[in-house]
Design a protein around this motif. Structure first.
Motif, PDB file in Angstrom:
ATOM      1  N   GLY A  45       0.959  -1.205  -0.226  1.00 36.65           N
ATOM      2  CA  GLY A  45      -0.472  -0.103   0.536  1.00 36.65           C
ATOM      3  C   GLY A  45       0.608   0.974   0.098  1.00 36.65           C
ATOM      4  O   GLY A  45       0.377   2.391   0.334  1.00 36.65           O
ATOM      5  N   ALA A  46       2.238   1.181   0.111  1.00 39.05           N
ATOM      6  CA  ALA A  46       3.049   2.630  -0.230  1.00 39.05           C
ATOM      7  C   ALA A  46       2.490   3.042  -1.180  1.00 39.05           C
ATOM      8  O   ALA A  46       3.388   4.467  -1.451  1.00 39.05           O
ATOM      9  N   ARG A  47       2.030   2.395  -2.478  1.00 41.24           N
ATOM     10  CA  ARG A  47       2.072   3.143  -3.988  1.00 41.24           C
ATOM     11  C   ARG A  47       1.082   2.655  -4.725  1.00 41.24           C
ATOM     12  O   ARG A  47       0.095   1.458  -3.878  1.00 41.24           O
ATOM     13  N   THR A  48       0.381   3.368  -5.147  1.00 37.09           N
ATOM     14  CA  THR A  48      -0.548   2.759  -6.463  1.00 37.09           C
ATOM     15  C   THR A  48      -0.925   3.345  -7.336  1.00 37.09           C
ATOM     16  O   THR A  48       0.508   4.111  -7.834  1.00 37.09           O
ATOM     17  N   PRO A  49      -1.354   2.378  -8.438  1.00 35.02           N
ATOM     18  CA  PRO A  49      -1.548   2.586  -9.520  1.00 35.02           C
ATOM     19  C   PRO A  49      -1.868   3.658 -10.236  1.00 35.02           C
ATOM     20  O   PRO A  49      -3.372   4.058  -9.674  1.00 35.02           O
ATOM     21  N   ASN A  50      -1.918   4.364 -11.568  1.00 36.45           N
ATOM     22  CA  ASN A  50      -2.400   5.364 -11.788  1.00 36.45           C
ATOM     23  C   ASN A  50      -2.572   4.491 -13.200  1.00 36.45           C
ATOM     24  O   ASN A  50      -3.414   3.374 -13.384  1.00 36.45           O
ATOM     25  N   VAL A  51      -4.056   5.445 -13.398  1.00 40.64           N
ATOM     26  CA  VAL A  51      -5.068   5.178 -14.693  1.00 40.64           C
ATOM     27  C   VAL A  51      -4.281   4.117 -16.077  1.00 40.64           C
ATOM     28  O   VAL A  51      -4.824   3.156 -16.726  1.00 40.64           O
ATOM     29  N   LEU A  52      -3.675   4.581 -16.352  1.00 38.11           N
ATOM     30  CA  LEU A  52      -3.044   3.756 -17.808  1.00 38.11           C
ATOM     31  C   LEU A  52      -2.674   2.839 -17.341  1.00 38.11           C
ATOM     32  O   LEU A  52      -2.123   1.582 -18.150  1.00 38.11           O
ATOM     33  N   SER A  53      -1.469   2.316 -16.655  1.00 38.58           N
ATOM     34  CA  SER A  53      -1.137   0.719 -16.071  1.00 38.58           C
ATOM     35  C   SER A  53      -2.699   0.530 -15.786  1.00 38.58           C
ATOM     36  O   SER A  53      -2.589  -0.965 -16.079  1.00 38.58           O
ATOM     37  N   LEU A  54      -3.434   0.773 -15.130  1.00 37.51           N
ATOM     38  CA  LEU A  54      -4.506  -0.113 -15.122  1.00 37.51           C
ATOM     39  C   LEU A  54      -5.133  -0.444 -16.313  1.00 37.51           C
ATOM     40  O   LEU A  54      -6.149  -1.990 -16.621  1.00 37.51           O
ATOM     41  N   VAL A  55      -4.925   0.168 -17.061  1.00 39.32           N
ATOM     42  CA  VAL A  55      -5.973  -0.273 -18.682  1.00 39.32           C
ATOM     43  C   VAL A  55      -4.779  -0.597 -19.214  1.00 39.32           C
ATOM     44  O   VAL A  55      -5.422  -1.665 -19.762  1.00 39.32           O
ATOM     45  N   LEU A  56      -3.509  -0.958 -18.779  1.00 38.97           N
ATOM     46  CA  LEU A  56      -2.363  -1.678 -19.436  1.00 38.97           C
ATOM     47  C   LEU A  56      -2.404  -3.335 -19.036  1.00 38.97           C
ATOM     48  O   LEU A  56      -2.627  -4.171 -19.804  1.00 38.97           O
ATOM     49  N   MET A  57      -2.861  -3.055 -17.478  1.00 40.34           N
ATOM     50  CA  MET A  57      -2.512  -4.574 -17.490  1.00 40.34           C
ATOM     51  C   MET A  57      -3.729  -4.903 -17.314  1.00 40.34           C
ATOM     52  O   MET A  57      -3.706  -6.713 -18.020  1.00 40.34           O
ATOM     53  N   LEU A  58      -5.070  -4.149 -17.526  1.00 40.94           N
ATOM     54  CA  LEU A  58      -6.619  -5.054 -18.147  1.00 40.94           C
ATOM     55  C   LEU A  58      -5.725  -5.793 -20.083  1.00 40.94           C
ATOM     56  O   LEU A  58      -6.300  -6.265 -19.975  1.00 40.94           O
ATOM     57  N   LEU A  59      -5.347  -5.483 -20.506  1.00 39.68           N
ATOM     58  CA  LEU A  59      -5.051  -5.325 -21.467  1.00 39.68           C
ATOM     59  C   LEU A  59      -4.123  -6.993 -22.090  1.00 39.68           C
ATOM     60  O   LEU A  59      -4.833  -7.638 -22.409  1.00 39.68           O
ATOM     61  N   GLY A  60      -3.355  -6.573 -21.342  1.00 39.05           N
ATOM     62  CA  GLY A  60      -2.324  -7.759 -20.901  1.00 39.05           C
ATOM     63  C   GLY A  60      -2.968  -8.934 -20.523  1.00 39.05           C
ATOM     64  O   GLY A  60      -2.473  -9.961 -21.160  1.00 39.05           O
ATOM     65  N   ALA A  61      -3.874  -8.837 -19.535  1.00 40.47           N
ATOM     66  CA  ALA A  61      -4.562 -10.284 -19.294  1.00 40.47           C
ATOM     67  C   ALA A  61      -5.710 -10.394 -20.095  1.00 40.47           C
ATOM     68  O   ALA A  61      -5.668 -11.525 -20.613  1.00 40.47           O
ATOM     69  N   ALA A  62      -6.142  -9.698 -20.798  1.00 40.54           N
ATOM     70  CA  ALA A  62      -7.466  -9.852 -21.899  1.00 40.54           C
ATOM     71  C   ALA A  62      -7.006 -10.229 -23.277  1.00 40.54           C
ATOM     72  O   ALA A  62      -7.233 -11.812 -23.784  1.00 40.54           O
ATOM     73  N   ALA A  63      -5.001 -10.155 -23.386  1.00 41.79           N
ATOM     74  CA  ALA A  63      -5.082 -10.867 -24.394  1.00 41.79           C
ATOM     75  C   ALA A  63      -4.318 -12.173 -24.311  1.00 41.79           C
ATOM     76  O   ALA A  63      -4.602 -12.808 -25.202  1.00 41.79           O
ATOM     77  N   LEU A  64      -4.030 -12.935 -22.959  1.00 38.11           N
ATOM     78  CA  LEU A  64      -3.946 -13.867 -22.487  1.00 38.11           C
ATOM     79  C   LEU A  64      -5.165 -15.197 -23.018  1.00 38.11           C
ATOM     80  O   LEU A  64      -4.975 -16.647 -22.688  1.00 38.11           O
ATOM     81  N   VAL A  65      -5.935 -14.615 -22.998  1.00 40.44           N
ATOM     82  CA  VAL A  65      -7.257 -15.248 -23.476  1.00 40.44           C
ATOM     83  C   VAL A  65      -7.194 -16.384 -24.671  1.00 40.44           C
ATOM     84  O   VAL A  65      -7.990 -17.463 -24.532  1.00 40.44           O
TER      85      VAL A  65
END
Length: 424
Positions: A45-65
């Motif tokens: 909890g010492a840091r939080t991701p920004n919106v772009l990082s969340l979007v990139l994580m979502l895109l990377g995980a969706a591609a793995l399907v």
């Protein structure tokens, strides 16, 4: 576990979607962890991701399907979003985890050369971008971790592919060996059935023909010459007794383990040629024999085949050559072979020999199997048999048998002779 494995094999897309969801949760959880906490510990909890990082994580995980359907395309997509995160993310989120999973899939589903090329390229691009274009110093542990994780993913995927290939090869080899054993068993059964069928045919055709002839003679002279009828009936009794003995010996080969002991009488051979010829002479067929006396014994398989050829040929003469027919039998040694010749003065090409027609090219035209059985016996030993009309009338059966014969299967008669190299 077995149920889960079966479910995974039948629902690969659902399994990949579950894996993608797990990777997304790990990436999101990792983006909240600061590896540089107090006293070198990880701080949650010492840091939080920004919106772009969340979007990139979502895109990377969706591609793995879709990693099984297009592994190289998925690797390219996950590498692209990882490069964007490595350049812009501060603090950096672990989007590169999706690229690591995609690289493992490529290594596990392709060949080794492809794994080497794609793996080295992915390691070089991701690590180079992280070191020289990212916000962190090039020597930071996060950059070195990218190099290590991509390398381990490629190695692990290659190991999984090799293991699968090994297991598949072992399974195919076992299935092929099982098929080979079954085919060999069927082949041996078929050969044994043919051999027994030939023996039964030879025994039955020979003795029943003699019984038929002698019974006809007895019926013809019963009233006028009862002494001759009595002699003919005695020959019928002897022929039937011989037929029963040989049938008992042949059928004894079919006994199962634990059955009464099979007959131990050796298989017939040329040493019984005189007895065989006498049965035909008693039936009214004049037969002349020419052969070397006191000749060395033949191999058992060759000896049996020679006897059966003479028996079948004389049986056909008795049955089909006419009442005035005469027969000649010769057994001679010519080089490394034994030649068996049976001649008669019957009607030749003008009539058919029930079991083998006068046309030697049509051995089964009348449904008989005599000539076919003789030819099978001879060719199984590496010899040759010819049968056909003689010039001027009559029929000729000629068999060439090598004294050192090769056999296509195991013949029980082979055990009756201990010398495989014996020659006549």
């Amino acid at each position: 576990m077995n149920r889960f494995v079966r479910w995974a094999r039948t629902h690969p897309l659902a399994l990949d979607a579950t894996l993608a969801l797990g990777v997304l949760l790990c990436m999101v959880a990792g983006s909240f962890v600061d590896p540089h906490g107090p006293e070198g510990t990880y701080a949650w909890g010492a840091r939080t991701p920004n919106v772009l990082s969340l979007v990139l994580m979502l895109l990377g995980a969706a591609a793995l399907v879709f990693r099984r359907r297009a592994p190289l395309c998925v690797l390219a997509a996950t590498s692209a979003v990882s490069v964007v995160e490595l350049v812009t993310g501060d603090p950096r989120a672990p989007v590169v985890m999706s690229a690591v999973v995609a690289l493992f899939t490529v290594a596990a589903t392709t060949d080794r050369p492809t794994t080497w090329r794609v793996g080295l390229a992915s390691m070089a691009v991701l690590t180079g971008v992280a070191m020289f274009a990212g916000p962190l110093p090039w020597y930071s542990q996060e950059n070195l971790a990218i190099f290590a994780w991509t390398g381990m993913a490629a190695a692990a995927g290659d190991a999984v592919r090799s293991r699968r290939a090994f297991v598949t090869a072992i399974r195919e080899r076992a299935e092929r060996a099982e098929r080979t054993r079954e085919e060999e068993a069927r082949r041996r059964v078929a050969e044994e059935r043919l051999r027994i069928a030939r023996d039964l045919h030879d025994v039955v055709a020979h003795h029943i023909a003699l019984v038929n002839v002698q019974a006809g003679v007895a019926a013809h002279v019963m009233d006028r010459r009862p002494d001759q009828a009595k002699e003919a009936l005695g020959h019928v009794r002897e022929a039937s007794r011989s037929a029963l003995n040989e049938l008992r010996a042949t059928v004894g080969l079919l006994r199962q383990t634990g059955d009464p002991e099979a007959p131990t009488e050796p298989a017939p051979g040329l040493e019984r040629l005189d007895d065989l010829v006498d049965t035909f002479r008693h039936a009214g067929l004049p037969v002349e024999v020419a052969r070397v006396k006191d000749a060395p014994a033949l191999p058992a398989a060759v000896d049996l085949a020679a006897f059966r050829v003479v028996q079948e040929a004389l049986t056909n003469v008795q049955k089909h050559a006419g009442s005035d027919a005469r027969a000649e039998v010769s057994v001679v040694r010519v080089g490394p072979n034994v030649e068996i010749t049976v001649l008669d003065n019957g009607p030749g090409a003008t009539a058919a020999y029930g079991d083998h027609p006068r046309d030697p090219e049509e051995p089964e035209a009348n449904g008989g199997h005599g000539l076919l059985g003789m030819r099978e016996r001879v060719t199984a030993l590496g010899g040759a048999l010819t049968a056909g009309p003689r010039y001027g009338g009559g029929f000729r059966v000629h068999a060439i048998l090598p004294t050192k014969a090769r056999t296509s299967g195991t013949d029980p008669a082979e055990g009756a002779n201990t010398s495989e190299d014996a020659t006549i």
